[in-house]
Write an enzyme that holds these catalytic residues in place. Structure first.
Site, mmCIF file in Angstrom:
data_model
loop_
_atom_site.group_PDB
_atom_site.id
_atom_site.type_symbol
_atom_site.label_atom_id
_atom_site.label_comp_id
_atom_site.label_asym_id
_atom_site.label_seq_id
_atom_site.Cartn_x
_atom_site.Cartn_y
_atom_site.Cartn_z
ATOM 1 C CG ASP A 109 -10.457 -0.926 4.825
ATOM 2 O OD1 ASP A 109 -10.297 -1.242 3.631
ATOM 3 O OD2 ASP A 109 -9.929 -1.536 5.770
ATOM 4 C CD GLN A 120 -3.569 -4.572 6.496
ATOM 5 O OE1 GLN A 120 -3.400 -3.605 5.763
ATOM 6 N NE2 GLN A 120 -4.162 -5.670 6.075
ATOM 7 C CE LYS A 152 -3.868 -2.301 2.136
ATOM 8 N NZ LYS A 152 -4.397 -2.918 3.336
#
Ligand code: NDP
Length: 294
Positions: free
Chosen positions: A121, A98, A54
């Protein structure tokens, strides 16, 4: 029939180029560099690989990348304090924590602490609810990628029969909402569904997001259907190294389907590219600028 292979790698690369062009335009027009902050708790090797990827792709798109690595035994309040600080940081337009988090932390509380405007997200209840209500929302990246891959085969999904196998908050549920937004007719299947083979037989579009290696078989598939395999399963390979397989029995299904995503090289490639899309969109929305052309 041999299915067309949907090249997720090439489609993701093209998407990243389009994001980079739009990032350059935003910089030229507004003097702003969109920024993504990624928070990693602990040292899970798979998560470390994802975070590194990422970081690299965010920088390659011309965006600012902020990485925060915290020890696995970090206090809940300390993580919440970091999220609060990122919520207030004007250089940060996207925040991603994460997952999975260590068991000592309450994932729901952590996700709920993220400013929904920066929730790239798409897991905050505000975004999930807005998506379910058909309103503009930041959507989870993997389902967004699935739609882009499907659209590379079909210009319109209107009226098509789709089946989504899996109903997680991360993949199945948001994918169902995105398919409804595309005017597809959607069946949602899960571990309690009966006769999956029969449910799949009617589907023009099959999405497998289960986490069971090669569960979807060739004789379940309507000839010519488009099959999108979200699954990432590690199986021991003959050479002692793990090999990746999807939730779809690729060889069997590709003999029947019209188009299919491979694993690896399909959906997995799209997830980070869509994260960049979401960060760019979040930066524009936060500043009240029109939606970027990507
Ligand atoms: P979850 O474990 O959260 O959800 C799995 C879903 O599959 C559940 O809804 C479950 O049903 C359903 N399911 C389990 N067994 C069966 C069965 N026998 N028949 C029908 N449905 C079943 O997984 P995720 O959604 O997070 O991930 C799914 C897969 O996608 C995994 O392989 C994961 O690694 C992969 N993945 C890939 C990503 C990518 O970038 N390519 C990103 C995210 C995930 P129930 O709700 O009833 O328990």
């Amino acid at each position: 029939m041999t299915a067309r292979i949907i090249d997720g790698k090439a489609i993701a690369a093209e998407l990243r180029t389009r994001v980079a062009d739009e990032v350059a335009r935003v910089q030229r027009t507004h003097g702003l560099t969109p920024g993504l902050a990624v928070v990693l708790v602990g040292n899970d090797p798979a998560s470390q690989v994802y975070v590194r990827s990422k970081h690299k792709q965010t920088q390659a798109a011309g965006m600012a990348s902020f990485e925060h690595v915290l020890p696995a035994d970090v206090a809940h309040d300390e993580l919440l304090a970091l999220i609060g600080q990122l919520n207030r940081d004007a250089r940060v337009h996207g925040i991603l924590v994460q997952l999975p988090l260590p068991k000592s932390l309450d994932t729901e509380t952590i996700i709920n602490a993220i400013d929904p405007a920066k929730d790239v997200d798409g897991l905050h209840p505000n975004n999930a609810g807005r998506l379910a209500g058909g309103f503009a929302a930041l959507s989870p990246c993997t389902p967004l990628g699935c739609i882009i891959l499907t659209r590379s085969v079909h210009a319109s999904l209107e009226g098509m029969n789709a089946i989504v196998i899996g109903r997680s908050n991360l993949v199945g549920r948001p994918l169902v909402q995105l398919l409804l937004n595309e005017n597809a007719t959607v069946t949602i299947a899960h571990s309690r569904s009966r006769d999956l083979a029969q449910l799949c037989a009617r589907a023009d579009l099959v999405y497998a997001a289960v986490g069971r290696p090669e569960m979807v078989r060739g004789d379940w598939i309507k000839p010519g259907a488009t099959v999108i395999d979200v699954g990432i399963n590690r199986l021991p390979g003959a050479d002692g190294k793990d090999r990746l397989v999807g939730d779809v029995a690729f060889h069997e299904v590709s003999a029947v389907a019209g188009a299919i995503t491979p694993v690896p090289g399909g959906v997995g490639q799209m997830t980070v590219a869509c994260l960049l899309v979401n960060t760019l969109r979040a930066a524009c929305a936060i500043h009240g600028w029109p939606k970027p052309a990507v």
